[in-house]
Write a protein that holds these residues in place. Structure first.
Motif, PDB file in Angstrom:
ATOM      1  N   GLY A  14       0.758  -1.046   0.072  1.00 23.47           N
ATOM      2  CA  GLY A  14       0.088  -0.171  -0.182  1.00 23.47           C
ATOM      3  C   GLY A  14       0.662   1.264  -0.082  1.00 23.47           C
ATOM      4  N   LYS A  15       2.156   1.193   0.747  1.00 26.74           N
ATOM      5  CA  LYS A  15       2.883   2.432   0.851  1.00 26.74           C
ATOM      6  C   LYS A  15       3.560   2.560  -0.510  1.00 26.74           C
ATOM      7  N   LEU A  16       3.923   1.506  -1.295  1.00 26.92           N
ATOM      8  CA  LEU A  16       4.515   1.677  -2.347  1.00 26.92           C
ATOM      9  C   LEU A  16       3.657   2.307  -3.632  1.00 26.92           C
ATOM     10  N   GLU A  17       2.198   1.900  -3.475  1.00 28.35           N
ATOM     11  CA  GLU A  17       1.203   2.112  -4.467  1.00 28.35           C
ATOM     12  C   GLU A  17       1.023   3.693  -4.061  1.00 28.35           C
ATOM     13  N   ALA A  18       0.991   4.080  -2.824  1.00 24.68           N
ATOM     14  CA  ALA A  18       0.552   5.335  -2.397  1.00 24.68           C
ATOM     15  C   ALA A  18       1.704   6.213  -2.890  1.00 24.68           C
ATOM     16  N   GLN A  19       2.855   6.058  -2.765  1.00 20.87           N
ATOM     17  CA  GLN A  19       4.402   6.667  -3.056  1.00 20.87           C
ATOM     18  C   GLN A  19       4.106   6.757  -4.755  1.00 20.87           C
ATOM     19  N   THR A 151      -4.880  13.700  -0.449  1.00 21.54           N
ATOM     20  CA  THR A 151      -5.410  12.457  -0.043  1.00 21.54           C
ATOM     21  C   THR A 151      -4.428  11.265  -0.464  1.00 21.54           C
ATOM     22  N   ALA A 152      -3.339  11.400  -1.065  1.00 22.90           N
ATOM     23  CA  ALA A 152      -2.304  10.218  -1.480  1.00 22.90           C
ATOM     24  C   ALA A 152      -1.427  10.531  -0.418  1.00 22.90           C
ATOM     25  N   GLN A 153      -1.119  11.683   0.076  1.00 28.01           N
ATOM     26  CA  GLN A 153      -0.272  11.896   1.090  1.00 28.01           C
ATOM     27  C   GLN A 153      -0.615  11.283   2.478  1.00 28.01           C
ATOM     28  N   ASN A 154      -2.102  11.540   2.932  1.00 27.85           N
ATOM     29  CA  ASN A 154      -2.792  10.759   3.946  1.00 27.85           C
ATOM     30  C   ASN A 154      -2.538   9.198   3.696  1.00 27.85           C
ATOM     31  N   GLN A 155      -2.947   8.892   2.437  1.00 26.92           N
ATOM     32  CA  GLN A 155      -2.880   7.343   2.248  1.00 26.92           C
ATOM     33  C   GLN A 155      -1.470   7.018   2.537  1.00 26.92           C
ATOM     34  N   LEU A 156      -0.453   7.517   2.154  1.00 30.24           N
ATOM     35  CA  LEU A 156       0.968   7.183   2.485  1.00 30.24           C
ATOM     36  C   LEU A 156       1.259   7.036   3.959  1.00 30.24           C
ATOM     37  N   GLN A 157       0.802   8.075   4.596  1.00 30.22           N
ATOM     38  CA  GLN A 157       0.962   8.006   5.992  1.00 30.22           C
ATOM     39  C   GLN A 157       0.189   6.937   6.697  1.00 30.22           C
ATOM     40  N   VAL A 158      -1.023   6.608   6.289  1.00 29.07           N
ATOM     41  CA  VAL A 158      -1.792   5.427   6.767  1.00 29.07           C
ATOM     42  C   VAL A 158      -0.809   4.184   6.748  1.00 29.07           C
ATOM     43  N   GLU A 160       2.228   3.790   5.740  1.00 32.06           N
ATOM     44  CA  GLU A 160       3.425   3.705   6.490  1.00 32.06           C
ATOM     45  C   GLU A 160       3.238   3.249   7.931  1.00 32.06           C
ATOM     46  N   GLY A 161       2.224   4.010   8.541  1.00 30.22           N
ATOM     47  CA  GLY A 161       1.919   3.454  10.088  1.00 30.22           C
ATOM     48  C   GLY A 161       1.494   1.695   9.995  1.00 30.22           C
ATOM     49  N   MET A 162       0.862   1.566   8.961  1.00 35.05           N
ATOM     50  CA  MET A 162       0.265   0.046   9.148  1.00 35.05           C
ATOM     51  C   MET A 162       1.522  -1.018   9.141  1.00 35.05           C
ATOM     52  N   GLU A 163       2.414  -0.434   8.183  1.00 36.34           N
ATOM     53  CA  GLU A 163       3.541  -1.245   8.006  1.00 36.34           C
ATOM     54  C   GLU A 163       4.674  -1.290   9.357  1.00 36.34           C
ATOM     55  N   LYS A 164       4.555  -0.062   9.803  1.00 33.69           N
ATOM     56  CA  LYS A 164       5.490  -0.049  11.235  1.00 33.69           C
ATOM     57  C   LYS A 164       4.779  -0.930  12.210  1.00 33.69           C
ATOM     58  N   GLN A 165       3.358  -0.723  12.563  1.00 33.86           N
ATOM     59  CA  GLN A 165       2.746  -1.227  13.401  1.00 33.86           C
ATOM     60  C   GLN A 165       2.721  -2.821  13.266  1.00 33.86           C
ATOM     61  N   GLU A 166       2.329  -3.391  12.067  1.00 41.60           N
ATOM     62  CA  GLU A 166       2.187  -4.722  11.692  1.00 41.60           C
ATOM     63  C   GLU A 166       3.661  -5.436  12.043  1.00 41.60           C
TER      64      GLU A 166
END
Length: 180
Positions: A14-19, A151-158, A160-166
């Motif tokens: 998701g982070k790569l797609e958002a980037q 919107t894309a920046q917000n998705q990227l943050q989400v 990134e947060g998911m990647e870190k948390q998981e």
């Protein structure tokens, strides 16, 4: 534990797609900004040219020299001229005629000024309409892209947060497996 690893993978994807989306939108905005700049320069140059042409045409039609030529060809003012030039002796002998000539010159030039003002107003209206159609639509498109970028920046943050948390959950689960 497996869910946490898949969650981290999902976050990375998701982070790569958002980037990728953010990068694409940023490039579109940059291209659009350049296009707007070029369009505005062309618009302003065309407007200046139209205004200068109108002024030049008006000056040629209603300038002092043309007014004088126009008025000397009238029968009533023709006697004030000699060889295409105002004859000051004739003007001083016929002051009423000269006064009428001066008044006619003023009216002629006022008509020219009024004509120029009307033409300049029409040019202004035409270029305002062109601006709305050609440039404002590009600016509106740019605003839309800016909103998409947020919107894309917000998705990227989400993501990134998911990647870190998981990732942290997976790491803790692995540690708990070996501690037990």
């Amino acid at each position: 534990m497996v869910a946490n690893i898949f969650g981290k993978i999902y976050g990375i994807v998701g982070k790569l797609e958002a980037q990728n989306t953010l990068s694409r939108i940023t490039r579109q905005i940059a291209r659009l900004t350049k296009e707007i700049g070029r369009a505005e320069k062309q618009h302003n140059a065309a407007k200046r040219t139209a205004i200068n042409n109108a002024k030049s045409k008006n000056y040629q039609s209603y300038g002092l020299a043309n007014a004088s030529i126009f008025l000397q060809n009238r029968n009533d003012f023709g006697q004030l001229f000699k060889n295409g030039q105002l004859d000051f002796d004739a003007c001083s002998k016929n002051k009423e005629m000269y006064s009428a000539y001066q008044q006619a010159m003023q009216q002629y030039q006022q008509f020219g000024q009024s004509s120029l003002e009307q033409e300049l107003a029409m040019i202004e209206d035409e270029f305002d309409a062109r601006y709305e159609i050609e440039i404002q639509s590009l600016k509106d498109q740019q605003v839309d892209l800016e909103a998409e970028k947020v919107t894309a920046q917000n998705q990227l943050q989400v993501f990134e947060g998911m990647e870190k948390q998981e990732g942290e959950f997976a790491k803790k689960n692995i540690q708990n497996m070996f501690e037990a």
